[in-house]
Design an enzyme around this catalytic site. Structure first.
Site, PDB file in Angstrom:
ATOM      1  CG  HIS A 308      -1.858   1.118   1.187  1.00  0.00           C
ATOM      2  ND1 HIS A 308      -2.026   1.923   1.171  1.00  0.00           N
ATOM      3  CD2 HIS A 308      -3.448   0.788   0.885  1.00  0.00           C
ATOM      4  CE1 HIS A 308      -3.195   2.761   0.574  1.00  0.00           C
ATOM      5  NE2 HIS A 308      -4.113   2.068   0.709  1.00  0.00           N
ATOM      6  CG  ASP A 366      -8.416  -4.319  -3.090  1.00  0.00           C
ATOM      7  OD1 ASP A 366      -7.718  -3.928  -3.025  1.00  0.00           O
ATOM      8  OD2 ASP A 366      -9.486  -4.219  -3.520  1.00  0.00           O
TER       9      ASP A 366
HETATM   10  C1  SDX Z   1      -6.178   0.221  -3.326  1.00  0.00           C
HETATM   11  O1  SDX Z   1      -4.231   4.361  -1.948  1.00  0.00           O
HETATM   12  C2  SDX Z   1      -5.126   3.645  -1.697  1.00  0.00           C
HETATM   13  O2  SDX Z   1      -5.901   4.715  -0.279  1.00  0.00           O
HETATM   14  C3  SDX Z   1      -6.089   3.163  -2.749  1.00  0.00           C
HETATM   15  C4  SDX Z   1      -6.859   1.912  -1.385  1.00  0.00           C
HETATM   16  C5  SDX Z   1      -8.122   2.655  -1.133  1.00  0.00           C
HETATM   17  O3  SDX Z   1      -9.035   2.429  -0.200  1.00  0.00           O
HETATM   18  O4  SDX Z   1      -8.793   3.418  -1.687  1.00  0.00           O
HETATM   19  O5  SDX Z   1      -6.443   1.948  -0.137  1.00  0.00           O
HETATM   20  C6  SDX Z   1      -7.376   0.971  -2.070  1.00  0.00           C
HETATM   21  O6  SDX Z   1      -5.855   0.578  -4.245  1.00  0.00           O
HETATM   22  C7  SDX Z   1      -5.806  -0.730  -2.191  1.00  0.00           C
HETATM   23  C8  SDX Z   1      -4.017  -1.260  -3.101  1.00  0.00           C
HETATM   24  C9  SDX Z   1      -4.805  -2.421  -3.834  1.00  0.00           C
HETATM   25  N1  SDX Z   1      -3.391  -2.768  -4.925  1.00  0.00           N
HETATM   26  C10 SDX Z   1      -2.719  -3.822  -4.912  1.00  0.00           C
HETATM   27  O7  SDX Z   1      -3.293  -4.535  -3.851  1.00  0.00           O
HETATM   28  C11 SDX Z   1      -1.882  -4.025  -5.911  1.00  0.00           C
HETATM   29  C12 SDX Z   1      -0.212  -4.242  -4.941  1.00  0.00           C
HETATM   30  N2  SDX Z   1      -0.145  -3.882  -4.273  1.00  0.00           N
HETATM   31  C13 SDX Z   1       1.263  -2.950  -5.628  1.00  0.00           C
HETATM   32  O8  SDX Z   1       1.014  -2.848  -7.014  1.00  0.00           O
HETATM   33  C14 SDX Z   1       1.458  -1.483  -4.502  1.00  0.00           C
HETATM   34  O9  SDX Z   1       1.811  -1.809  -3.665  1.00  0.00           O
HETATM   35  C15 SDX Z   1       0.520  -0.115  -4.703  1.00  0.00           C
HETATM   36  C16 SDX Z   1       0.060  -0.112  -6.121  1.00  0.00           C
HETATM   37  C17 SDX Z   1      -0.214  -0.829  -3.903  1.00  0.00           C
HETATM   38  C18 SDX Z   1       2.017   0.514  -3.879  1.00  0.00           C
HETATM   39  O10 SDX Z   1       2.566   0.974  -4.816  1.00  0.00           O
HETATM   40  P1  SDX Z   1       4.035   2.263  -4.443  1.00  0.00           P
HETATM   41  O11 SDX Z   1       3.690   2.848  -2.909  1.00  0.00           O
HETATM   42  O12 SDX Z   1       4.240   3.263  -5.744  1.00  0.00           O
HETATM   43  O13 SDX Z   1       4.761   1.086  -3.774  1.00  0.00           O
HETATM   44  P2  SDX Z   1       5.713   1.063  -4.723  1.00  0.00           P
HETATM   45  O14 SDX Z   1       5.247   0.016  -6.234  1.00  0.00           O
HETATM   46  O15 SDX Z   1       6.518   1.954  -4.903  1.00  0.00           O
HETATM   47  O16 SDX Z   1       6.736  -0.553  -3.827  1.00  0.00           O
HETATM   48  C19 SDX Z   1       7.712  -0.117  -2.940  1.00  0.00           C
HETATM   49  C20 SDX Z   1       8.711  -1.899  -3.046  1.00  0.00           C
HETATM   50  C21 SDX Z   1       8.323  -1.773  -4.936  1.00  0.00           C
HETATM   51  O17 SDX Z   1       9.995  -2.719  -4.297  1.00  0.00           O
HETATM   52  P3  SDX Z   1      11.245  -1.000  -5.512  1.00  0.00           P
HETATM   53  O18 SDX Z   1      10.851  -1.205  -6.560  1.00  0.00           O
HETATM   54  O19 SDX Z   1      10.948  -0.535  -4.119  1.00  0.00           O
HETATM   55  O20 SDX Z   1      12.374  -3.115  -4.967  1.00  0.00           O
HETATM   56  O21 SDX Z   1       7.251  -2.423  -3.171  1.00  0.00           O
HETATM   57  C22 SDX Z   1       7.637  -3.591  -3.844  1.00  0.00           C
HETATM   58  C23 SDX Z   1       7.868  -2.609  -4.971  1.00  0.00           C
HETATM   59  O22 SDX Z   1       8.401  -3.627  -5.674  1.00  0.00           O
HETATM   60  N3  SDX Z   1       5.551  -4.037  -3.864  1.00  0.00           N
HETATM   61  C24 SDX Z   1       5.377  -5.012  -3.935  1.00  0.00           C
HETATM   62  C25 SDX Z   1       3.943  -5.251  -3.967  1.00  0.00           C
HETATM   63  N4  SDX Z   1       3.695  -3.796  -3.472  1.00  0.00           N
HETATM   64  C26 SDX Z   1       5.185  -3.359  -3.672  1.00  0.00           C
HETATM   65  N5  SDX Z   1       6.110  -6.324  -4.631  1.00  0.00           N
HETATM   66  C27 SDX Z   1       5.890  -7.156  -4.089  1.00  0.00           C
HETATM   67  N6  SDX Z   1       4.205  -7.562  -4.204  1.00  0.00           N
HETATM   68  C28 SDX Z   1       3.983  -6.533  -4.224  1.00  0.00           C
HETATM   69  N7  SDX Z   1       2.710  -6.402  -3.898  1.00  0.00           N
END
Ligand code: SDX
Length: 431
Positions: A308, A366
């Site tokens: 998140h 989710d």
């Molecule tokens: C919702 O914003 C909100 O409040 C949203 C929400 C709401 O109520 O409105 O809470 C609802 O959208 C919840 C999130 C649902 N999405 C997912 O479950 C999709 C999977 N999650 C990721 O795509 C990610 O965690 C996000 C999109 C939710 C957040 O992305 P960020 O903040 O841009 O974080 P990031 O992608 O920069 O991740 C930081 C690191 C990265 O590694 P590095 O590049 O730094 O090495 O963590 C890793 C990412 O690769 N990472 C994951 C991961 N999520 C982040 N690695 C594996 N699996 C994951 N799910």
């Protein structure tokens, strides 16, 4: 030097500027950078707005480090346990919990607007039966702006209140109709003798040929899901609604833009993606392989329902939903649901893995919602529709707050330009 300021100095020319720091009720203070460009000729650059507060708000507070979520100051856990969706909607929209009389009046207004114009239902015929229901939601909710435009004065408080109850009343009917369209079944009209969640279940699963009895366990679970998804500060879809609304656009059109943003698998579409991921993993024995893939920088696979932007601790909504999933599955005699067992095992393994621990990746809202909704008979492609239906409350509350914000101006971010400098046109012979 005043203490509640930061000083920015441009070391290229020694120009500096003191910028005020503002501290809200809770959460990180902000630096008000409005003077930065006029005084120093500098923009800020913040892709994804990870360090940017776009507005002031009094609606929802999140402490990502502690895993705290408050709606108008009330902990989400208490509202999920003790409140109901329309009472929570009232709280988000008005700022205070209602008296019984206020709640009865609010419920009455929502019921009064639960039917849609018959012409609106004809729109569904334009969609193929296999159209994704979120595509239908974008279109049909947006189309409400064609029915309510001329007499909707967004600068009039009463018109804004009427817009709120109109959309809240109709969005459940529109959502259920998107499912009925896919099934080829007749639309089920709202039943104003039922509460919000019960009416939604009847419109989803009722048929004209049979009497429909609302299952109180499913109705309570659905009501809780609607409470948990109602608002979440300045997330991508809410920011979309605010930006669209800041132009003075019809609020139904602005909400339609928010529905489009929510659809993305990184946002509200993740609940649907979680079930697809669980199906792809298939068996607990495959979990380590997928955890390995999620950790690999060379593999685009991510653990859907994990991570998140704000929470660097457990998403409190996921905790509530995990417990609710157990209750619903047990009540339905499906505690052995392989997807639920797989999800629990996936969560256990991930939370013990140093990659997820170091990056502070926890299950988000989710991760479990789809398992509950699937157990209730809601098809996977309707999960994000349920999310959008609930989040309409938050979008409306945030839009209404923005419309009376003294700082309201049209949102218009700038850029760091790295394109070609000025150059003269060349005729095709000269190229
Ligand atoms: C919702 O914003 C909100 O409040 C949203 C929400 C709401 O109520 O409105 O809470 C609802 O959208 C919840 C999130 C649902 N999405 C997912 O479950 C999709 C999977 N999650 C990721 O795509 C990610 O965690 C996000 C999109 C939710 C957040 O992305 P960020 O903040 O841009 O974080 P990031 O992608 O920069 O991740 C930081 C690191 C990265 O590694 P590095 O590049 O730094 O090495 O963590 C890793 C990412 O690769 N990472 C994951 C991961 N999520 C982040 N690695 C594996 N699996 C994951 N799910």
């Amino acid at each position: 030097m005043a203490k509640n300021t930061v000083t920015i100095t441009d070391n290229r020319n020694g120009n500096s500027l003191e910028l005020p720091i503002q501290q809200g009720t809770a959460g990180p203070p902000v630096v008000d950078i409005r003077g930065l460009y006029p005084e120093l000729g500098l923009f800020t650059l913040d892709p994804g707005y990870k360090s940017t507060a776009a507005c002031t708000s009094r609606i929802t507070f999140i402490d990502g480090e502690k895993g705290i979520l408050l709606y108008r100051g009330y902990p989400i856990e208490q509202l999920a346990e003790q409140s109901n969706f329309t009472e929570t909607a009232y709280l988000l929209l008005k700022g205070e919990l209602p008296t019984q009389e206020e709640l009865d009046g609010f419920n009455g207004l929502i019921r009064k607007h639960s039917m849609v114009h018959e012409q609106l239902l004809h729109l569904y015929q334009g969609f193929r039966r296999d159209a994704h229901p979120m595509a239908i939601m974008v279109g049909v909710v947006g189309a409400l702006s064609a029915f309510y435009h001329d007499e909707l004065n967004i600068h009039d408080q009463q018109d804004r209140e009427r817009f709120a109850v109109r959309l809240l009343g109709k969005v459940a009917t529109i959502a259920a109709a998107s499912y009925k369209h896919a099934l080829g079944q007749p639309f089920v009209y709202p039943d104003n003798s039922l509460d919000y969640a019960g009416n939604l279940l009847k419109m989803l699963f009722g048929v004209p040929a049979e009497k429909y009895e609302v299952n109180p366990i499913l109705s309570k679970a659905l009501d809780k899901i609607l409470i948990l998804h109602a608002d979440h500060e300045q997330n991508a879809s809410t920011s979309t609604v605010r930006l669209a609304g800041s132009t003075g656009a019809n609020p139904f059109a602005a909400i339609s833009a928010g529905i489009g943003a929510l659809w993305g698998p990184l946002h509200g579409g993740a609940n649907e993606a979680v079930l697809a991921m669980l199906a792809e993993i298939g068996d607990v024995k495959q979990v380590p392989k997928f955890i390995k893939r999620a950790k690999s920088p060379d593999d685009p696979f991510r653990l859907m329902g994990f991570g998140h932007r704000v929470y660097r601790n457990h998403d409190p909504r996921a905790r509530v939903l995990r417990e609710e999933a157990k209750k619903v599955l047990e009540a339905l005699g499906r505690l052995e649901d392989p997807r639920f067992k797989l999800a629990l095992e996936l969560e256990r393994i991930a939370l013990e893995d140093e990659y997820f621990i170091e990056k502070k990746l926890y299950p988000n809202v989710d991760f479990y919602s789809g398992i509950i909704e699937s157990a209730m008979g809601i098809p996977t492609n309707m999960f994000t529709v349920m999310f959008a239906l609930s989040r309409c409350v938050g979008w409306i509350a945030q839009w209404k707050e923005m419309m009376v914000d003294p700082d309201l101006v049209i949102g218009r971010p700038r850029q760091l330009y790295e394109g070609a400098g000025p150059r003269d046109y060349l005729s095709i012979e000269q190229r």
